[in-house]
Design a protein around this motif. Structure first.
Motif, PDB file in Angstrom:
ATOM      1  N   PRO A  78       0.848  -1.199   0.000  1.00 60.09           N
ATOM      2  CA  PRO A  78       0.000   0.000   0.000  1.00 60.09           C
ATOM      3  C   PRO A  78       0.882   1.248   0.000  1.00 60.09           C
ATOM      4  N   GLU A  79       0.313   2.368  -0.308  1.00 57.15           N
ATOM      5  CA  GLU A  79       1.088   3.604  -0.334  1.00 57.15           C
ATOM      6  C   GLU A  79       1.472   4.057   1.076  1.00 57.15           C
ATOM      7  N   GLN A  80       0.671   3.674   2.061  1.00 54.36           N
ATOM      8  CA  GLN A  80       0.933   4.046   3.450  1.00 54.36           C
ATOM      9  C   GLN A  80       1.450   2.832   4.216  1.00 54.36           C
ATOM     10  N   PRO A  81       2.650   2.887   4.793  1.00 51.24           N
ATOM     11  CA  PRO A  81       3.244   1.707   5.429  1.00 51.24           C
ATOM     12  C   PRO A  81       2.475   1.191   6.641  1.00 51.24           C
ATOM     13  N   GLU A  82       1.773   2.083   7.354  1.00 49.54           N
ATOM     14  CA  GLU A  82       1.054   1.611   8.544  1.00 49.54           C
ATOM     15  C   GLU A  82      -0.056   0.634   8.168  1.00 49.54           C
ATOM     16  N   GLN A  83      -0.535   0.697   6.926  1.00 47.14           N
ATOM     17  CA  GLN A  83      -1.556  -0.249   6.480  1.00 47.14           C
ATOM     18  C   GLN A  83      -0.990  -1.658   6.380  1.00 47.14           C
ATOM     19  N   LEU A  84       0.210  -1.785   5.807  1.00 48.46           N
ATOM     20  CA  LEU A  84       0.847  -3.096   5.727  1.00 48.46           C
ATOM     21  C   LEU A  84       1.252  -3.584   7.109  1.00 48.46           C
ATOM     22  N   PHE A  85       1.752  -2.673   7.952  1.00 49.34           N
ATOM     23  CA  PHE A  85       2.111  -3.071   9.312  1.00 49.34           C
ATOM     24  C   PHE A  85       0.888  -3.606  10.048  1.00 49.34           C
ATOM     25  N   SER A  86      -0.247  -2.953   9.896  1.00 46.30           N
ATOM     26  CA  SER A  86      -1.477  -3.398  10.553  1.00 46.30           C
ATOM     27  C   SER A  86      -1.862  -4.804  10.101  1.00 46.30           C
ATOM     28  N   THR A  87      -1.746  -5.065   8.811  1.00 50.20           N
ATOM     29  CA  THR A  87      -2.058  -6.403   8.288  1.00 50.20           C
ATOM     30  C   THR A  87      -1.115  -7.440   8.862  1.00 50.20           C
ATOM     31  N   TRP A  88       0.163  -7.138   8.860  1.00 47.97           N
ATOM     32  CA  TRP A  88       1.150  -8.093   9.379  1.00 47.97           C
ATOM     33  C   TRP A  88       0.973  -8.325  10.876  1.00 47.97           C
ATOM     34  N   LEU A  89       0.683  -7.276  11.622  1.00 50.50           N
ATOM     35  CA  LEU A  89       0.474  -7.443  13.061  1.00 50.50           C
ATOM     36  C   LEU A  89      -0.764  -8.292  13.320  1.00 50.50           C
ATOM     37  N   ASP A  90      -1.837  -8.043  12.591  1.00 50.70           N
ATOM     38  CA  ASP A  90      -3.045  -8.860  12.737  1.00 50.70           C
ATOM     39  C   ASP A  90      -2.735 -10.332  12.463  1.00 50.70           C
ATOM     40  N   GLN A  91      -1.941 -10.592  11.445  1.00 53.15           N
ATOM     41  CA  GLN A  91      -1.589 -11.967  11.106  1.00 53.15           C
ATOM     42  C   GLN A  91      -0.687 -12.595  12.173  1.00 53.15           C
ATOM     43  N   ALA A  92       0.183 -11.803  12.781  1.00 52.11           N
ATOM     44  CA  ALA A  92       1.022 -12.306  13.873  1.00 52.11           C
ATOM     45  C   ALA A  92       0.165 -12.669  15.080  1.00 52.11           C
ATOM     46  N   ILE A  93      -0.869 -11.865  15.355  1.00 50.37           N
ATOM     47  CA  ILE A  93      -1.777 -12.153  16.465  1.00 50.37           C
ATOM     48  C   ILE A  93      -2.601 -13.395  16.167  1.00 50.37           C
ATOM     49  N   GLU A  94      -3.115 -13.484  14.943  1.00 53.62           N
ATOM     50  CA  GLU A  94      -3.923 -14.644  14.544  1.00 53.62           C
ATOM     51  C   GLU A  94      -3.110 -15.929  14.578  1.00 53.62           C
ATOM     52  N   ALA A  95      -1.817 -15.828  14.301  1.00 54.75           N
ATOM     53  CA  ALA A  95      -0.934 -17.003  14.323  1.00 54.75           C
ATOM     54  C   ALA A  95      -0.547 -17.395  15.746  1.00 54.75           C
ATOM     55  N   LYS A  96      -1.024 -16.612  16.729  1.00 53.60           N
ATOM     56  CA  LYS A  96      -0.772 -16.873  18.152  1.00 53.60           C
ATOM     57  C   LYS A  96       0.722 -16.886  18.470  1.00 53.60           C
ATOM     58  N   LEU A  97       1.448 -15.953  17.861  1.00 51.95           N
ATOM     59  CA  LEU A  97       2.856 -15.802  18.202  1.00 51.95           C
ATOM     60  C   LEU A  97       2.983 -15.317  19.642  1.00 51.95           C
ATOM     61  N   THR A  98       4.031 -15.722  20.320  1.00 49.62           N
ATOM     62  CA  THR A  98       4.284 -15.240  21.670  1.00 49.62           C
ATOM     63  C   THR A  98       4.627 -13.758  21.614  1.00 49.62           C
ATOM     64  N   ASP A  99       3.893 -12.957  22.368  1.00 51.61           N
ATOM     65  CA  ASP A  99       4.132 -11.514  22.437  1.00 51.61           C
ATOM     66  C   ASP A  99       4.274 -10.882  21.050  1.00 51.61           C
ATOM     67  N   PRO A 100       3.233 -10.910  20.235  1.00 57.97           N
ATOM     68  CA  PRO A 100       3.348 -10.337  18.887  1.00 57.97           C
ATOM     69  C   PRO A 100       3.611  -8.841  18.874  1.00 57.97           C
ATOM     70  N   THR A 101       3.296  -8.142  19.971  1.00 53.61           N
ATOM     71  CA  THR A 101       3.543  -6.700  20.034  1.00 53.61           C
ATOM     72  C   THR A 101       4.919  -6.365  20.611  1.00 53.61           C
ATOM     73  N   ALA A 102       5.708  -7.384  20.938  1.00 55.06           N
ATOM     74  CA  ALA A 102       7.045  -7.143  21.490  1.00 55.06           C
ATOM     75  C   ALA A 102       7.964  -6.588  20.410  1.00 55.06           C
ATOM     76  N   MET A 103       8.710  -5.567  20.764  1.00 57.04           N
ATOM     77  CA  MET A 103       9.641  -4.955  19.812  1.00 57.04           C
ATOM     78  C   MET A 103      10.939  -4.596  20.524  1.00 57.04           C
ATOM     79  N   THR A 104      12.033  -4.726  19.798  1.00 51.88           N
ATOM     80  CA  THR A 104      13.317  -4.261  20.309  1.00 51.88           C
ATOM     81  C   THR A 104      13.390  -2.757  20.136  1.00 51.88           C
ATOM     82  N   VAL A 105      13.753  -2.059  21.199  1.00 50.78           N
ATOM     83  CA  VAL A 105      13.925  -0.610  21.156  1.00 50.78           C
ATOM     84  C   VAL A 105      15.407  -0.308  21.343  1.00 50.78           C
TER      85      VAL A 105
END
Length: 214
Positions: free
Chosen positions: A21-48
């Motif tokens: 998509p032209e806006q990256p947050e749209q693709l990020f939203s799709t990927w995050l939803d798929q990570a949650i649906e896949a029941k990944l451990t801590d899908p919202t965890a990120m390295t800072v």
């Protein structure tokens, strides 16, 4: 087995320019939803990753609490190492490692403090034990023993047993304003797909999209 012998192929699919998509947050939203649906451990965890005054990088894992076109939000103790480093240098890097999906997302940008109202709204939504823990821990400071931390927690739990827990003055959050965001999808034969969104430095604030070599 030698560490150099550990490898696997990536076979879950590719990423093509027409998928973006032209806006990256749209693709990020799709990927995050798929990570949650896949029941990944801590899908919202990120390295800072932040950098201290001597140029030494530091990394730690925190949880993403909100995102939209304005940025990515996380919360922390304002006396922590990361907060002290951000006060001196607001440049920051985020990384989401969704290994089971053979995906990574890497973000660079600058961190801005959230408003008191935003912090209050989120703090009030936390479980009471988490609110008390924010008071009990002076994040990144030295501890003589774990017992000292636990004792402080139970002391505060008794103090706030019958009332609301106020927001500590030393607790807050940041919004990471995105400069770049890269999407990485594993590919067969190490021919991974990488696309980099870079925000244009003009009034349009539009995104340039480039394919990167793996």
């Amino acid at each position: 087995m030698e560490l150099s012998d550990i490898r696997r192929d990536y076979t879950q699919g590719g990423l093509r320019r027409h998928d973006l998509p032209e806006q990256p947050e749209q693709l990020f939203s799709t990927w995050l939803d798929q990570a949650i649906e896949a029941k990944l451990t801590d899908p919202t965890a990120m390295t800072v990753a932040t950098v201290d005054a001597h140029g030494q990088p530091y990394q730690r894992i925190v949880l993403l609490k909100h995102f939209d076109k304005d940025g990515f939000v996380f919360y922390t103790n304002l006396g922590s190492r990361k907060a002290i480093q951000l006060a001196d240098n607001s440049k920051i890097s985020l990384h989401f490692p969704w290994h089971p999906l053979e995906r990574q997302v890497h973000i660079t940008g600058c961190a801005e403090k959230l408003s008191k109202m935003e912090v209050l709204k989120y703090f009030s939504s936390r479980p009471k034990e988490s609110q008390i823990a924010a008071w009990a821990s002076k994040q990144s400071s030295r501890l003589s023993a774990r017992q000292a931390l636990e004792s402080k927690f139970f002391e505060l739990k008794e103090k706030f047993a019958k009332g609301e827990v106020p927001v500590p003055t030393f607790w807050g959050g940041y919004r990471v304003k995105i400069d770049t965001i890269e999407f990485w999808q594993g590919g067969a034969n190490r021919l991974h797909d990488r696309f980099l969104y870079t925000r244009k430095q003009d009034e349009s604030q539009q995104w340039e999209i480039e394919r990167l070599a793996p």
